[in-house]
Design an enzyme around this catalytic site. Structure first.
Site, PDB file in Angstrom:
ATOM      1  N   GLU A 111      46.772  76.980  -8.352  1.00  0.00           N
ATOM      2  CA  GLU A 111      46.219  78.167  -8.649  1.00  0.00           C
ATOM      3  C   GLU A 111      46.463  78.451  -9.852  1.00  0.00           C
ATOM      4  O   GLU A 111      45.746  79.454 -10.704  1.00  0.00           O
ATOM      5  CB  GLU A 111      46.947  79.304  -7.808  1.00  0.00           C
ATOM      6  CG  GLU A 111      46.172  79.019  -5.975  1.00  0.00           C
ATOM      7  CD  GLU A 111      47.078  77.999  -5.280  1.00  0.00           C
ATOM      8  OE1 GLU A 111      47.002  77.959  -4.245  1.00  0.00           O
ATOM      9  OE2 GLU A 111      48.107  77.348  -6.103  1.00  0.00           O
ATOM     10  N   HIS A 117      49.994  70.857  -4.494  1.00  0.00           N
ATOM     11  CA  HIS A 117      49.077  71.934  -4.041  1.00  0.00           C
ATOM     12  C   HIS A 117      48.447  71.522  -2.890  1.00  0.00           C
ATOM     13  O   HIS A 117      48.009  70.348  -2.552  1.00  0.00           O
ATOM     14  CB  HIS A 117      48.095  71.998  -5.073  1.00  0.00           C
ATOM     15  CG  HIS A 117      46.884  72.853  -4.315  1.00  0.00           C
ATOM     16  ND1 HIS A 117      47.011  74.550  -4.271  1.00  0.00           N
ATOM     17  CD2 HIS A 117      45.588  72.686  -3.909  1.00  0.00           C
ATOM     18  CE1 HIS A 117      46.098  74.993  -3.709  1.00  0.00           C
ATOM     19  NE2 HIS A 117      45.087  74.120  -3.622  1.00  0.00           N
ATOM     20  N   ASP A 120      50.771  72.582  -9.328  1.00  0.00           N
ATOM     21  CA  ASP A 120      50.146  73.169  -8.426  1.00  0.00           C
ATOM     22  C   ASP A 120      48.767  73.480  -9.141  1.00  0.00           C
ATOM     23  O   ASP A 120      48.382  73.000 -10.089  1.00  0.00           O
ATOM     24  CB  ASP A 120      51.054  74.661  -8.163  1.00  0.00           C
ATOM     25  CG  ASP A 120      50.520  75.136  -6.832  1.00  0.00           C
ATOM     26  OD1 ASP A 120      49.678  74.539  -6.303  1.00  0.00           O
ATOM     27  OD2 ASP A 120      51.207  76.444  -6.494  1.00  0.00           O
ATOM     28  N   HIS A 123      50.447  84.012  -3.509  1.00  0.00           N
ATOM     29  CA  HIS A 123      51.003  84.046  -2.245  1.00  0.00           C
ATOM     30  C   HIS A 123      52.291  83.214  -2.410  1.00  0.00           C
ATOM     31  O   HIS A 123      52.867  82.937  -3.579  1.00  0.00           O
ATOM     32  CB  HIS A 123      49.909  83.103  -1.513  1.00  0.00           C
ATOM     33  CG  HIS A 123      49.768  81.693  -1.835  1.00  0.00           C
ATOM     34  ND1 HIS A 123      48.921  81.318  -2.899  1.00  0.00           N
ATOM     35  CD2 HIS A 123      50.353  80.809  -1.760  1.00  0.00           C
ATOM     36  CE1 HIS A 123      49.077  79.966  -3.265  1.00  0.00           C
ATOM     37  NE2 HIS A 123      49.822  79.295  -2.416  1.00  0.00           N
ATOM     38  N   HIS A 165      51.845  79.938  -9.685  1.00  0.00           N
ATOM     39  CA  HIS A 165      51.560  81.284  -9.409  1.00  0.00           C
ATOM     40  C   HIS A 165      52.455  82.130  -9.141  1.00  0.00           C
ATOM     41  O   HIS A 165      53.484  81.906  -8.534  1.00  0.00           O
ATOM     42  CB  HIS A 165      50.177  81.140  -8.320  1.00  0.00           C
ATOM     43  CG  HIS A 165      50.879  80.576  -7.074  1.00  0.00           C
ATOM     44  ND1 HIS A 165      51.461  81.235  -6.109  1.00  0.00           N
ATOM     45  CD2 HIS A 165      50.631  79.176  -6.744  1.00  0.00           C
ATOM     46  CE1 HIS A 165      51.781  80.405  -5.086  1.00  0.00           C
ATOM     47  NE2 HIS A 165      51.338  79.196  -5.346  1.00  0.00           N
ATOM     48  N   GLU A 199      57.280  80.705  -4.645  1.00  0.00           N
ATOM     49  CA  GLU A 199      57.312  79.412  -5.092  1.00  0.00           C
ATOM     50  C   GLU A 199      57.881  79.085  -6.429  1.00  0.00           C
ATOM     51  O   GLU A 199      58.937  78.063  -6.540  1.00  0.00           O
ATOM     52  CB  GLU A 199      55.869  78.890  -5.050  1.00  0.00           C
ATOM     53  CG  GLU A 199      55.406  78.790  -3.618  1.00  0.00           C
ATOM     54  CD  GLU A 199      53.711  78.600  -3.680  1.00  0.00           C
ATOM     55  OE1 GLU A 199      53.478  77.575  -4.384  1.00  0.00           O
ATOM     56  OE2 GLU A 199      53.068  78.964  -2.644  1.00  0.00           O
TER      57      GLU A 199
END
Length: 275
Positions: free
Chosen positions: A10, A61, A8, A117, A105, A135
């Site tokens: 972030e 991502h 990902d 998020h 994240h 996630e």
């Protein structure tokens, strides 16, 4: 030995702002370069420990087209683009020996966490058997459903803490200390990548000592949605019903694989705007 590295953006070293993760923003190219460098560090670590390993890298991502293919370690294969089976975990199967999560994240509503998020800004929370999962948890449990341990996770300190709470044996690499949604104290990217390489080698070496995160069914799932419009759409899916108020839907899944796929579908429905 087969490894899947899910990357990902972030939680990548040095990244703190959406201008670095959004293809439409001015600093996105820098974000892509940092993301690719972190991925390469983990690839190198896996191959330091297991020189003949089959390494698959899933770009995980946004558009799933962020990693720079021409700069990725040529010893690995890249999964990019969407839609695709298993989403952020594309390429994972029962033959995989270890999953490694890079640049992850913390979940929505937790923190402080950099760019926190869950899936997208339209999912406020997902609760599986009463436990809130973002996630990190959703993907770790899907890996566990296939019998695959998550041996490594990198991200900010909040993301690492979330992983440790779910699976204490997982090796975590905090590459930044979150100060808020768009602020952090970060390691120099090269220092972060050195740590990632060493940690990936250690994690892969210890993979048989780290148990998969297994959630056995049947499982009750609740999803809080940002938009009542999405709730209306969600109830068109067989088995999904309104739970409480205008923004929560619920369903019961016979196993975690079904719960995961239905949650992904709800996240996709959340991107549809009223006509």
């Amino acid at each position: 030995m087969k490894a899947l590295i899910s990357v990902d953006m972030e939680g990548v070293s040095g990244i703190v702002h959406s201008s670095e993760t959004n293809p439409e923003r001015y600093d996105y190219q820098r974000g892509r370069e940092l993301m690719t460098a972190d991925a390469n560090a983990v690839i190198a670590g896996v191959l330091d420990a297991e020189p003949t390993a089959d390494v698959l890298v899933a770009d995980a991502h946004g558009t799933f087209r962020n990693l720079l293919p021409e700069r990725l370690d040529r010893r690995a294969r890249l999964v990019r683009g969407k839609p695709r089976a298993l989403n952020m975990l594309a390429g994972l199967d029962e033959e995989t020996d270890a999953a490694l999560f890079v640049g992850y994240h913390v979940r929505a509503g937790e923190g402080p966490g950099v760019l926190a998020h869950t899936m997208n800004g339209e999912i406020l929370d997902v609760r599986v058997a009463g436990r809130s999962l973002g996630e990190i948890g959703l993907n770790a449990a899907m890996a566990g459903h296939l019998g695959v341990p998550v041996v490594l996770l990198s991200g900010d300190d909040a993301a690492c803490a979330e992983m440790t709470d779910l699976a204490p044996g997982t090796v975590t690499v905090p590459v930044k200390e979150a100060l808020g949604m768009a602020a952090a104290v970060t390691l120099h990217p090269e220092e972060a990548q050195d740590r990632l390489r060493r940690a990936a080698a250690d994690a892969v070496t210890r993979r048989t000592e780290i148990p998969p995160l297994a959630l056995t069914g049947p499982l009750d799932v609740e999803v809080d949605l940002a938009s009542p419009h999405t709730t209306d759409l969600a109830t068109l899916v067989p088995g999904v019903s309104r739970a409480a108020g205008a923004r929560t839907v619920a369903f019961t899944a016979p196993d975690y694989g079904t719960a995961y796929r239905l949650t992904l579908l709800l996240a996709q429905l959340a991107t549809i705007r009223p006509a």
